[in-house]
Structure formats: C-alpha cells, structure tokens
Design an enzyme around this catalytic site. Structure first.
Site, PDB file in Angstrom:
ATOM      1  N   HIS A  54       4.559  -3.275 -12.905  1.00 49.89           N
ATOM      2  CA  HIS A  54       5.829  -2.913 -13.500  1.00 49.89           C
ATOM      3  C   HIS A  54       6.602  -4.286 -13.920  1.00 49.89           C
ATOM      4  O   HIS A  54       6.180  -5.369 -13.328  1.00 49.89           O
ATOM      5  CB  HIS A  54       6.918  -2.445 -12.419  1.00 49.89           C
ATOM      6  CG  HIS A  54       8.042  -1.797 -12.970  1.00 49.89           C
ATOM      7  ND1 HIS A  54       8.289  -1.148 -14.206  1.00 49.89           N
ATOM      8  CD2 HIS A  54       9.089  -0.948 -12.230  1.00 49.89           C
ATOM      9  CE1 HIS A  54       9.512  -0.775 -14.357  1.00 49.89           C
ATOM     10  NE2 HIS A  54       9.840  -0.612 -13.088  1.00 49.89           N
ATOM     11  N   GLU A  66      16.129  31.596 -14.956  1.00 49.75           N
ATOM     12  CA  GLU A  66      16.521  31.383 -16.263  1.00 49.75           C
ATOM     13  C   GLU A  66      16.813  29.767 -16.505  1.00 49.75           C
ATOM     14  O   GLU A  66      16.695  29.651 -17.614  1.00 49.75           O
ATOM     15  CB  GLU A  66      18.008  32.210 -16.571  1.00 49.75           C
ATOM     16  CG  GLU A  66      18.209  32.520 -18.175  1.00 49.75           C
ATOM     17  CD  GLU A  66      16.784  33.402 -18.774  1.00 49.75           C
ATOM     18  OE1 GLU A  66      16.323  32.966 -19.662  1.00 49.75           O
ATOM     19  OE2 GLU A  66      16.483  34.348 -17.989  1.00 49.75           O
ATOM     20  N   TYR A  86       0.833  -1.300  -0.014  1.00 44.62           N
ATOM     21  CA  TYR A  86       0.076  -0.077  -0.111  1.00 44.62           C
ATOM     22  C   TYR A  86       1.096   1.293  -0.015  1.00 44.62           C
ATOM     23  O   TYR A  86       0.842   2.035   0.729  1.00 44.62           O
ATOM     24  CB  TYR A  86      -0.983  -0.152   1.132  1.00 44.62           C
ATOM     25  CG  TYR A  86      -2.362   0.944   1.019  1.00 44.62           C
ATOM     26  CD1 TYR A  86      -3.258   0.557   0.038  1.00 44.62           C
ATOM     27  CD2 TYR A  86      -2.491   1.964   1.694  1.00 44.62           C
ATOM     28  CE1 TYR A  86      -4.378   1.249   0.070  1.00 44.62           C
ATOM     29  CE2 TYR A  86      -3.516   2.830   1.651  1.00 44.62           C
ATOM     30  CZ  TYR A  86      -4.509   2.454   0.806  1.00 44.62           C
ATOM     31  OH  TYR A  86      -5.495   3.099   0.599  1.00 44.62           O
TER      32      TYR A  86
HETATM   33  N1  LIG Z   1       5.052   5.166  -7.621  1.00 43.55           N
HETATM   34  C1  LIG Z   1       5.200   5.123  -9.077  1.00 43.55           C
HETATM   35  O1  LIG Z   1       5.056   6.366  -9.596  1.00 43.55           O
HETATM   36  C2  LIG Z   1       4.794   3.934  -9.930  1.00 43.55           C
HETATM   37  C3  LIG Z   1       4.303   4.093 -11.065  1.00 43.55           C
HETATM   38  C4  LIG Z   1       3.860   2.940 -11.962  1.00 43.55           C
HETATM   39  C5  LIG Z   1       4.256   1.701 -11.613  1.00 43.55           C
HETATM   40  N2  LIG Z   1       4.885   1.580 -10.277  1.00 43.55           N
HETATM   41  C6  LIG Z   1       5.131   0.236  -9.701  1.00 43.55           C
HETATM   42  O2  LIG Z   1       3.976  -0.090  -8.788  1.00 43.55           O
HETATM   43  C7  LIG Z   1       4.748  -0.779  -7.666  1.00 43.55           C
HETATM   44  C8  LIG Z   1       4.447  -0.553  -6.263  1.00 43.55           C
HETATM   45  O3  LIG Z   1       5.105   0.757  -6.239  1.00 43.55           O
HETATM   46  P1  LIG Z   1       4.952   1.845  -5.358  1.00 43.55           P
HETATM   47  O4  LIG Z   1       5.563   3.150  -5.530  1.00 43.55           O
HETATM   48  O5  LIG Z   1       3.368   2.105  -5.039  1.00 43.55           O
HETATM   49  O6  LIG Z   1       5.159   1.216  -3.758  1.00 43.55           O
HETATM   50  P2  LIG Z   1       6.918   1.393  -2.977  1.00 43.55           P
HETATM   51  O7  LIG Z   1       6.612   2.766  -2.454  1.00 43.55           O
HETATM   52  O8  LIG Z   1       7.827   0.909  -3.886  1.00 43.55           O
HETATM   53  O9  LIG Z   1       6.387   0.200  -2.099  1.00 43.55           O
HETATM   54  C9  LIG Z   1       5.753   0.151  -1.044  1.00 43.55           C
HETATM   55  C10 LIG Z   1       5.046  -0.630  -0.282  1.00 43.55           C
HETATM   56  O10 LIG Z   1       6.091  -2.088  -0.208  1.00 43.55           O
HETATM   57  C11 LIG Z   1       5.978  -2.425   0.794  1.00 43.55           C
HETATM   58  N3  LIG Z   1       7.188  -3.043   1.574  1.00 43.55           N
HETATM   59  C12 LIG Z   1       8.440  -2.547   1.340  1.00 43.55           C
HETATM   60  N4  LIG Z   1       9.431  -3.298   1.764  1.00 43.55           N
HETATM   61  C13 LIG Z   1       8.823  -4.548   2.167  1.00 43.55           C
HETATM   62  C14 LIG Z   1       9.149  -5.841   2.798  1.00 43.55           C
HETATM   63  N5  LIG Z   1      10.429  -6.070   2.899  1.00 43.55           N
HETATM   64  N6  LIG Z   1       8.256  -6.600   3.100  1.00 43.55           N
HETATM   65  C15 LIG Z   1       6.741  -6.304   2.819  1.00 43.55           C
HETATM   66  N7  LIG Z   1       6.398  -5.053   2.519  1.00 43.55           N
HETATM   67  C16 LIG Z   1       7.194  -4.237   2.007  1.00 43.55           C
HETATM   68  C17 LIG Z   1       5.723  -1.311   1.866  1.00 43.55           C
HETATM   69  O11 LIG Z   1       5.052  -1.607   3.308  1.00 43.55           O
HETATM   70  P3  LIG Z   1       5.539  -1.030   4.429  1.00 43.55           P
HETATM   71  O12 LIG Z   1       5.063   0.258   4.694  1.00 43.55           O
HETATM   72  O13 LIG Z   1       5.061  -1.925   5.539  1.00 43.55           O
HETATM   73  O14 LIG Z   1       7.126  -1.035   4.406  1.00 43.55           O
HETATM   74  C18 LIG Z   1       4.550  -0.581   1.006  1.00 43.55           C
HETATM   75  O15 LIG Z   1       3.391  -1.083   1.442  1.00 43.55           O
HETATM   76  C19 LIG Z   1       6.217  -1.381  -8.120  1.00 43.55           C
HETATM   77  O16 LIG Z   1       6.207  -2.408  -8.832  1.00 43.55           O
HETATM   78  C20 LIG Z   1       6.305   0.006  -9.048  1.00 43.55           C
HETATM   79  O17 LIG Z   1       7.530  -0.073  -9.819  1.00 43.55           O
HETATM   80  C21 LIG Z   1       5.052   2.686  -9.368  1.00 43.55           C
END
Ligand SMILES: NC(=O)c1ccc[n+]([C@@H]2O[C@H](COP(=O)([O-])OP(=O)(O)OC[C@H]3O[C@@H](n4cnc5c(N)ncnc54)[C@H](OP(=O)(O)O)[C@@H]3O)[C@@H](O)[C@H]2O)c1
Length: 401
Positions: free
Chosen positions: A181, A301, A95
C-alpha cells in the site's frame, strides 16, 4: 442461505472480474503454461484480439482508448522466478490477511521466505499453524528484517507508522523495502515513514484481500495487482516489483505510482466497494420499510437480487449485459434514474476524494487503528451494522417446517 455463503459467493464474483480486463492478453500459443484465469482469457481472446505486444509478457492494452502497460506472469516461468530470487530472503513482516496469502504463495513457489511478527501475538500463533517454524522461518520482527534481503512490510498501516523508529535503522543499504500500500510513504508527514535513500522501495498491491490472493493461487489463477516504484537505487526496482508480484501470486500487474495507488484505494473502499454500497443499500431499504414493505420484501429487492442475481452478471459480462437481462420496464426506469444518482453523488465523491488527498482519511485511520483498543472498537462498530434490521432480515431463520 446464510450470510457467510453469500459473502463467499460475492467474493467469487469479484474474482471473476479479472478475465474481463485480461481478455485481450493471451495468445493461443501460450496456453500450455497458463492458469485457469488465462485459459478463460484465451477463449475470449479469439473474439477480440486488440493487443500490441512489446516484449514477451509485457503488453500494451487499450483500456477504453487509453494505452496501458500490463505485466503478466507468463514471462516468469517458475524456474526463472526461483533463479531470480536464489540469493534473496524475503522477510515478510506482519502476518495478517496479506502476510498469510503472499507468504504462503511465495513459499509454495519455492522462494526463500521468512516471517517476522510479535512473539506470542495472534499472528505468531497463526503463522505456526501455517507451518512457519520458530527459529527457522519464524522470527521476531527485528530478527527477520536483519536476515532478509527484501523486507516486505505487511504490518497494518497504523503499525507500520508506530514501529518505524524500530524498523528504520534495520533497513540497511542493499536491502529492498516492499509495501502493499502506498499509505506509509505517501502520507509521510503523518506516518513519519521515510525510507533510507540507499534502498529500492517498491510496491505490489493485490486488488483483493489476502484470502483471495491465496484462494486464486490455489485454484491456479492469479490476482490482479498494482505495481509501483518509489525509489530506484539499483536500476532494477521495477523488474523486482514485477518478479515479487509473480512470486506472491499475481496474474496480471498494472503499473501505477505509490500516490495514485493509495488515493484510488482509499477512495474506492470508502466509495462503491464498501462505504457507499452499505449506505445505498441501507437508504433504499429504509424507504421501502417506511412505506410499509415487509423486511423480506425490502431485503430481497435491495440485497438479495443485487448480490445473487444482478451484480454477478456485471462482473462476468458488463453493465449493458445486466441491463439487457432485465425486463424492458426495469431497463427503462434504470436508464432514467442512473444519471440522477450520478449527479447527486458526484459532489459526495468529490468531497471524499479531497478528504483522501488532503490526508484527513489517513489521520483518522492512524488515530483509530493506532489505539490499543482498535480490535474491540472495530468489533463494536461492525456489530452495530450486523444489528441493523436490513442485515438481520438477511439472516432469516426457519420458524416452522
Ligand atoms: N487486507 C487487504 O485486503 C489488503 C489488500 C491490499 C493491500 N493491503 C495492505 O497490506 C498491508 C497489510 O495489511 P493486512 O490487511 O494484511 O494486515 P492487517 O490486518 O492490517 O495487519 C495485521 C498485522 O499487523 C500486526 N500488527 C498490528 N499492530 C502491531 C504493532 N503495534 N506492532 C507489531 N505488529 C502489529 C499484526 O500482528 P499481531 O497479530 O501480533 O497483532 C498482524 O501481523 C497493509 O499495508 C494494507 O494496506 C491490504
């Protein structure tokens, strides 16, 4: 003007890019069911009709001489969308920015959505604030996957790799595995994410942050997204990808492959979207400062005029329009120097593309974002940028009335 409001304005400008690519998509008869985005497109469509309709909602568009298929949400009225997913539970794992935007949009569209995150973590808290209820719509990652029919893996890319040994056995036959992704499955030698052979594996990658996915949806508009199929077991994988694309708030969907999505995405964000623009702004600013220009002059600029005046014009009307809006003196110089910048930068972009293709960028990202200290390490590096004179100059404060 504060930087926050500058960024917000820049985001709005980015979202306005959509009508340019969508310009030829809509016919006047379809106006009633359309979003603001599409209504803007209708106005423009009367000027430049160049669409080849195949089936309703699926169009072949001519992008600079190349024909491409585009899917649009007009083919999925809400009742049809809800009916399509009536036997499904979308289990959204993670999330962060995308989880928030995609999850809330799908929930508002009346789809059955649940969220799975680490209990007690930052996301757990955030999800509760957004109205997901523990034990009803908010679960541990394992429990959400077990309950879901469509598992939307929206953990950070590094976390997708780290958690895969725990996640993989829960992706049982009949479920659908979804990503935003191509990263995890394309770079499987590094991530070790290898989906089981008996599930559909699909992708919807919004072309913007999850916050923009949500904001556009709330404005009645839709984000552009890429869609792709990695594995089609049911013969319905593509249709499902389009339907989920609509459910999470996409307006127009462009078909690609997992590999092309991840290559172009990693390349683009390291290039003009983020890395190159910071490098170019800084280089221009430093040379102005080295030649005795004041911080305000160098900033105005370099950044101010770009983000507040000229780049929004590119987004709305195109590069030629922006050139035409400037003086003859400016135009002449820009026309002369553009090919010099192009030639100088092509070798850099070639090096970057190769670094994406051979997995170097992926390995760096996995290493950095897999560290326990990744949040503080990132904050430290971003602070270094924030402390650069160019950005401090942008946060001027009024010293006297
Ligand atoms: N952000 C963008 O602009 C964008 C655009 C298009 C596609 N995407 C893709 O969408 C997907 C999600 O990206 P995002 O930017 O939304 O998320 P993110 O910020 O990269 O990931 C956040 C989530 O990962 C969880 N997380 C991190 N480390 C963890 C672990 N070791 N175990 C369990 N949970 C863990 C976090 O939970 P906690 O809060 O509990 O740490 C949080 O819910 C990715 O594949 C990304 O490449 C992103």
């Amino acid at each position: 003007m504060s930087f926050a409001s500058r960024s917000a304005q820049a985001l709005r400008a980015v979202s306005r890019r959509a009508p340019r690519t969508a310009v030829n998509v809509v016919s006047k008869a379809q106006v009633a069911s359309y979003s603001l985005l599409a209504r803007n497109a209708v106005a423009a469509s009367s000027r430049t009709p160049a669409v080849q309709m195949t089936t309703r909602g699926v169009k072949t568009l001519d992008f600079a001489g190349t024909k491409e298929v585009v899917y649009e949400r007009s083919d999925w009225p809400l009742a049809k969308l809800q009916d399509y997913f009536k036997n499904d539970t979308l289990a959204l794992i993670g999330y962060g920015s995308q989880g928030h935007g995609q999850g809330l949009n799908a929930r508002d569209n009346g789809i059955n959505v649940i969220v799975g995150v680490r209990e007690g973590g930052e996301s757990w808290k955030q999800a509760q604030e957004d109205g997901w209820v523990p034990g009803e719509t908010l679960f541990s990652i394992d429990e959400a996957i077990k309950r879901g029919t469509i598992v939307m893996n929206l953990l950070s890319d590094a976390a997708q790799s780290q958690t895969w040994p725990q996640v993989a056995p829960l992706i049982t036959k009949g479920k659908t595995l979804y990503f935003s992704h191509g990263f995890s499955v394309v770079y499987k030698d590094d991530t070790h994410v290898i989906p089981p052979p008996d599930v559909d594996v699909i992708l919807v990658a919004p072309k913007g942050s999850g916050r923009t996915v949500r904001t556009l949806f709330k404005e009645g508009r839709g984000i552009n997204s890429s869609i792709a199929v990695w594995q089609d077991v049911t013969g319905k994988a593509k249709e499902k990808a389009v339907a989920i694309g609509v459910a999470i708030g996409s307006g127009y969907m462009y078909e690609t492959t997992f590999q092309k999505e991840v290559y172009s995405d990693l390349y683009g964000e390291r290039g003009v979207l983020m890395g190159a623009i910071q490098g170019l702004f800084l280089a221009q600013y430093k040379v102005l400062r080295a030649n005795g220009h004041s911080p305000s002059e160098a900033f105005n600029e370099t950044v101010e005029e770009a983000t507040q005046s000229l780049y929004p014009l590119i987004g709305q009307y195109g590069m030629d329009y922006m050139f035409n809006a400037c003086s003859t003196t400016a135009r002449r110089g820009a026309l002369d120097w553009a090919p010099i910048f192009e030639k100088t930068n092509i070798p850099v972009f070639e090096k970057l593309y190769e670094s994406v293709k051979n997995g170097t960028e992926t390995r760096k990202s996995l290493e950095f974002n897999g560290r326990d200290t990744y949040r503080s390490d990132l904050a430290k590096e971003l602070k270094e940028i924030d402390d650069q004179e160019i950005w401090r100059a942008g946060q001027f404060s009024l010293l006297t009335e």
